[in-house]
Each structure stands twice: as structure tokens, then as C-alpha cells.
Design a protein around this motif. Structure first.
Motif, short mmCIF file in Angstrom:
data_model
loop_
_atom_site.label_atom_id
_atom_site.label_comp_id
_atom_site.label_asym_id
_atom_site.label_seq_id
_atom_site.Cartn_x
_atom_site.Cartn_y
_atom_site.Cartn_z
N THR A 65 2.90 -1.36 4.29
CA THR A 65 3.03 -0.08 3.59
C THR A 65 4.38 0.00 2.88
O THR A 65 5.41 -0.41 3.41
CB THR A 65 2.87 1.09 4.57
OG1 THR A 65 1.57 1.02 5.16
CG2 THR A 65 3.03 2.43 3.87
N VAL B 105 0.61 6.39 6.58
CA VAL B 105 -0.61 5.84 7.16
C VAL B 105 -1.22 6.90 8.06
O VAL B 105 -0.57 7.40 8.98
CB VAL B 105 -0.33 4.56 7.98
CG1 VAL B 105 -1.61 4.06 8.64
CG2 VAL B 105 0.28 3.48 7.09
N TRP C 32 0.82 -1.21 0.00
CA TRP C 32 0.00 0.00 0.00
C TRP C 32 0.86 1.26 0.00
O TRP C 32 1.73 1.43 0.85
CB TRP C 32 -0.93 0.02 1.22
CG TRP C 32 -1.50 -1.32 1.55
CD1 TRP C 32 -1.27 -2.08 2.67
CD2 TRP C 32 -2.37 -2.11 0.73
NE1 TRP C 32 -1.94 -3.26 2.61
CE2 TRP C 32 -2.63 -3.32 1.42
CE3 TRP C 32 -2.96 -1.91 -0.52
CZ2 TRP C 32 -3.45 -4.32 0.91
CZ3 TRP C 32 -3.79 -2.90 -1.04
CH2 TRP C 32 -4.02 -4.08 -0.34
#
Length: 326
Positions: free
Chosen positions: A232, A238, A213
Motif C-alpha cells: 500500500t 486498507v 495500491w
């Protein structure tokens, strides 16, 4: 005037619609005729007595509202002006928006931007405002539409629903995490490209997992947030804004020191006025008309207690709009 009042009886919180007078309203320099409010996760916690959101009783809950200025001692606001309020402890320590009038400090209000009326403002509400702050945090962290997929946890809730719509409208590839398979169609209509099961993120995993991500918006906390951090990509961001799944964070320093991941906390309660104004302007400009039709369920003041219980039981989807005036 009508209001939802919270009282304590034998240590339990009791919520009921009753009558209050203008003289009972707390101190403030602006009185607002409240047209619309909404139900957020924090409202649900307060109304059901979950946690210790309310410490002073009686209390009128409702952490946000929108309406028209009724009277003002603040030169910035004129009678009839449309305003919105979120945060500042309203509905927690200061009587809130689930009443036909509210008296508050002018510093807590934001004039509704052009193109946004009170009803639409409360379909957005605190949850949508928080979602916009999360999107802004991703942008400031360098997560752009061409950076890769962005994932949203708690996708069926108010923050998640608005975040998905905002990101998709801005051109991001959005992945949703939901605990309810029945909401897949709803989430894809909002703009999610894929919907993943919450179970995939609730199990303890490795300190560093496969990089998936470019960014994430998390309203769940606990193991879900830890898993998102471990997945991530290098240099990703985030944005964490909630604790629906718990306040713990069972992670390590590995994502931060080996992948340069940024964990950005999002607080909408004490957000400075200039940033509030920027966020509301962007919400008015970005959200499509279809969002207001798909994401909101309208209820009366009398339906608030049972709907709050539904939010805590995770049976409510999207945003809940409260029509304060009968």
C-alpha cells in the motif's frame, strides 16, 4: 411456517427444512414476514458446523433478511412497512432470516430506502452492506478515485463482487484478486480493470514491498492482508472485513510507521443505526441495475445446505439470494 432448523447430533450440525410455530419465535417487539434472505460466508460456516458460530440449538440461521412488518409494538414501524435486517447476532444467538417469519427488536431494523425493494436488498445483503462500509472507510481515509488503483481480495465472493461494482461505479480504477481464473470475465463485467491470481498474494514476502495500491478492501486476512499492507502506498488505507483465508496477520509495524498506512477494521454486526442508514441509502443510489442481474443466483430454502457447503468449498460465485417463501 417453514424454516431451516439447525440441530446438533453427536456433536455434528444437521440442517433441515421443517415446520415451526409463531410461539417458538424468540422475544422481540416487531414480527416480520420474511420474503428474502441470503447466504453469506458466516451463514455457510454456521450451517456446515465450521467453527463455533452457533452455540445454542435448535437455531434458525440467516444473518440477514428483508420483508414486511406483520405486527409491531415499536411505534417506528407500521404493518406492511418494508424493512431490512443485518447483524446484531441474528442467525447466531437469535433466530434468523431463514424462516417465513422473524421476531426481532425494532432497534435492529432499517426501513428500506426509496428505490430498493426486499429482493434487491437481499441481493446486496450483509456482504454488500459490508462492502459499502469498506468503501466509506476508504473515502474517510482519503482514498479517492484519483488517488490510484484500489485492489479487492476475495473478489469472486459477495463482499468482493459488490465492492468492485461500487468502486467502479464511483470512478475508481479497480484491481481484483481471485483464486479462480474462470471468473475473470465475471469480474471484469463488474468493473475490474485487471484480475490477479490469489497465489501472488499468499506467499510470504517482504515487510515493505513496492508501493502499488492507494487502497485495498480485504475479506481474506492472513498472508493476503499482510501482502496488501506491504504494497500500500504512503498514506493509503486498507479496509479489513473478513478471514476467509485465516485469522492470523503475519505482518510487521513497518507499513504503519514508515508509510503511514491505515488499517481500518470493518464490523457490520454492531454498526450504529445512523451509519447503517447512510450505507443503505448509498447502496440504493450507487449500485447499477446490471449488478442485480449479474451478481446473484436465486435458490430455494431447500437448497441452502448444499449451497452453504459450496461456499465453504469456494465454488460459489457472487451473491446467493434465498427465496424464503415457496
Amino acid at each position: 411456517m417453514r424454516a431451516l432448523l439447525l440441530e446438533q447430533n453427536d456433536g455434528k450440525t444437521v440442517a433441515a427444512v421443517g415446520q415451526i410455530s409463531a410461539e417458538q419465535l424468540p422475544e422481540g417487539d416487531v414480527v416480520v414476514d420474511v420474503d428474502w434472505s441470503s447466504l453469506n460466508y458466516k451463514d455457510a460456516m454456521a450451517i456446515t458446523g465450521t467453527g463455533k458460530i452457533i452455540r445454542q440449538f435448535p437455531m434458525v440461521p440467516g444473518i440477514d433478511f428483508a420483508g414486511r412488518v406483520s405486527s409491531s409494538q415499536d411505534k417506528r414501524y407500521d404493518v406492511g412497512q418494508q424493512v431490512v435486517l443485518t447483524g446484531w447476532g441474528v442467525g447466531e444467538t437469535h433466530w434468523g432470516g431463514l424462516a417465513e417469519q422473524a421476531r426481532v427488536k425494532g432497534d435492529w431494523l432499517v426501513t428500506l430506502p426509496e428505490g430498493l425493494d426486499a429482493r434487491h436488498a437481499m441481493i446486496i445483503g450483509t456482504a454488500g452492506f459490508t462492502a459499502m462500509l469498506c468503501v466509506m472507510a476508504l473515502e474517510e481515509g482519503g482514498v479517492l478515485p484519483d488517488s490510484g488503483e484500489v485492489i479487492v481480495s476475495g473478489a469472486s465472493g459477495g463482499v468482493g463482487s459488490t465492492a468492485i461494482t461500487l468502486l467502479a461505479t464511483l470512478g475508481y480504477d479497480v484491481v481484483a484478486i481471485s483464486g479462480r481464473a474462470s471468473n475473470t470475465d465475471y469480474l471484469t463485467q463488474l468493473g475490474a480493470k485487471r484480475v490477479l491470481s490469489r497465489e501472488e498474494f499468499s506467499k510470504e514476502g517482504r515487510a515493505l514491498d513496492k508501493q502499488l495500491w492507494a487502497g485495498a478492501i480485504d475479506s481474506v486476512g492472513d498472508q493476503t492482508l499482510a501482502t496488501l499492507l506491504s504494497q500500500t502506498v504512503y498514506g493509503g488505507t486498507v479496509a479489513a472485513c473478513g478471514l476467509a483465508g485465516g485469522y492470523q496477520l503475519p505482518t510487521t509495524v513497518m507499513p504503519f510507521i514508515l508509510r503511514n498506512v491505515r488499517l481500518q477494521g470493518i464490523d457490520s454486526v454492531m454498526c450504529p443505526l445512523h451509519r447503517r442508514m447512510d450505507a443503505w441509502e448509498r447502496l440504493a443510489q450507487t449500485l447499477p441495475a446490471s449488478f442485480y442481474e449479474r451478481a446473484a443466483t436465486e435458490i430455494s430454502l431447500e437448497k441452502v445446505p448444499e449451497t452453504a457447503a459450496g461456499i465453504m468449498a469456494n465454488t460459489v460465485t457472487g451473491r446467493t439470494l434465498v427465496k424464503v417463501r415457496a
